[in-house]
Design a protein around this motif. Sequence first.
Motif, PDB file in Angstrom:
ATOM      1  N   LYS A 128     -13.113   3.876  -2.542  1.00 30.62           N
ATOM      2  CA  LYS A 128     -11.521   3.724  -1.901  1.00 30.62           C
ATOM      3  C   LYS A 128     -10.760   2.955  -2.902  1.00 30.62           C
ATOM      4  CE  LYS A 128      -9.557   3.822   1.988  1.00 30.62           C
ATOM      5  NZ  LYS A 128      -9.321   5.140   2.413  1.00 30.62           N
ATOM      6  N   GLU A 131      -9.447   5.724  -4.951  1.00 26.35           N
ATOM      7  CA  GLU A 131      -8.258   6.428  -4.150  1.00 26.35           C
ATOM      8  C   GLU A 131      -6.915   5.824  -4.136  1.00 26.35           C
ATOM      9  OE1 GLU A 131     -10.042   7.225  -0.415  1.00 26.35           O
ATOM     10  OE2 GLU A 131     -11.765   8.705  -1.300  1.00 26.35           O
ATOM     11  N   LEU A 132      -6.998   4.553  -3.850  1.00 32.53           N
ATOM     12  CA  LEU A 132      -5.888   3.625  -3.650  1.00 32.53           C
ATOM     13  C   LEU A 132      -4.864   3.499  -5.003  1.00 32.53           C
ATOM     14  CD1 LEU A 132      -7.188   0.819  -1.406  1.00 32.53           C
ATOM     15  CD2 LEU A 132      -5.499   2.509  -0.731  1.00 32.53           C
ATOM     16  N   SER A 133      -5.774   3.481  -6.113  1.00 35.86           N
ATOM     17  CA  SER A 133      -5.311   3.375  -7.274  1.00 35.86           C
ATOM     18  C   SER A 133      -4.854   4.766  -7.718  1.00 35.86           C
ATOM     19  CB  SER A 133      -6.154   3.092  -8.339  1.00 35.86           C
ATOM     20  OG  SER A 133      -5.793   3.144  -9.546  1.00 35.86           O
ATOM     21  N   ASP A 134      -5.422   5.780  -7.573  1.00 30.07           N
ATOM     22  CA  ASP A 134      -4.714   7.156  -7.664  1.00 30.07           C
ATOM     23  C   ASP A 134      -3.241   7.234  -6.748  1.00 30.07           C
ATOM     24  OD1 ASP A 134      -6.668   7.530  -9.435  1.00 30.07           O
ATOM     25  OD2 ASP A 134      -7.671   8.907  -7.857  1.00 30.07           O
ATOM     26  N   ASP A 135      -3.526   6.807  -5.591  1.00 28.42           N
ATOM     27  CA  ASP A 135      -2.223   6.899  -4.765  1.00 28.42           C
ATOM     28  C   ASP A 135      -1.086   6.034  -5.184  1.00 28.42           C
ATOM     29  OD1 ASP A 135      -3.419   8.473  -2.768  1.00 28.42           O
ATOM     30  OD2 ASP A 135      -4.108   6.967  -1.316  1.00 28.42           O
ATOM     31  N   ASN A 136      -1.491   4.811  -5.552  1.00 26.47           N
ATOM     32  CA  ASN A 136      -0.507   4.057  -6.318  1.00 26.47           C
ATOM     33  C   ASN A 136       0.171   4.633  -7.409  1.00 26.47           C
ATOM     34  OD1 ASN A 136       1.069   1.642  -6.359  1.00 26.47           O
ATOM     35  ND2 ASN A 136      -0.497   0.777  -7.885  1.00 26.47           N
ATOM     36  N   ARG A 138       0.386   7.895  -7.941  1.00 26.07           N
ATOM     37  CA  ARG A 138       1.184   9.077  -7.411  1.00 26.07           C
ATOM     38  C   ARG A 138       2.704   8.402  -7.123  1.00 26.07           C
ATOM     39  NH1 ARG A 138       1.521  10.454  -2.679  1.00 26.07           N
ATOM     40  NH2 ARG A 138      -0.360   9.691  -1.961  1.00 26.07           N
ATOM     41  N   LEU A 139       2.444   7.437  -6.072  1.00 26.73           N
ATOM     42  CA  LEU A 139       3.658   6.708  -5.680  1.00 26.73           C
ATOM     43  C   LEU A 139       4.674   6.300  -6.816  1.00 26.73           C
ATOM     44  CD1 LEU A 139       2.034   5.079  -2.562  1.00 26.73           C
ATOM     45  CD2 LEU A 139       3.662   7.085  -2.622  1.00 26.73           C
ATOM     46  N   GLN A 142       6.257   9.337  -8.146  1.00 27.01           N
ATOM     47  CA  GLN A 142       7.278   9.845  -7.408  1.00 27.01           C
ATOM     48  C   GLN A 142       8.557   8.988  -7.381  1.00 27.01           C
ATOM     49  OE1 GLN A 142       5.204  10.181  -3.313  1.00 27.01           O
ATOM     50  NE2 GLN A 142       4.439  12.401  -3.929  1.00 27.01           N
TER      51      GLN A 142
END
Length: 188
Positions: A128, A131-136, A138-139, A142
């Motif tokens: 998890k 996943e959060l680090s990857d999302d961070n 990506r954001l 962006q």
Amino acid sequence: MESQQPTVGIASFIQKLDLMLRDESTKDTVYWGPFNDTVIIKNNDYFTNFVLPNYFRHNQMSSFIRQMNKHGFHRIKSDRLVDRKENDIYEYKNEYFQRGNRDRWSSICCGNALPKPGPIHEINVKQKLQELSDDNERLKSQSNMSRDKCAQLERSVRLCHEKIAKQTALINRITELISAKGINGMNC
């Protein structure tokens, strides 16, 4: 019958439930659900009078249900059980209690529905976090792209304003020249 596997770290109640589920003599009364992720209990009278006393020091369905709840099991109301008589068939589920997935059983503990920290729980937390680090990341990417696009749009708008100002000045100059010619042309 499945082979006996080590039970280190698995709650006593879960071990007894496992034994019940593997006991050939109880397979018509307590058994795995069709997807091997639920426990189905039917024939309440037989279960309480003949099965429970073989595994526990009581024959009370309410005590058994209380233990199921303490270990994070929840009753499932299901249309899968067509012959269900409301009080005669029970189906219970715990996300960590799945047939053939004994390594997850150590996450089931008494007293609350939260899993005990263990290898599976730690892997889930690490996964998890990743996943959060990857999302961070990506954001952030962006956000940077949006910031660049915004700066590019601001430059385009500024250039448009400059062009409009130049064209307005040119139109004004042409209008002045036409007006001046018109006046001079009348004097000729």
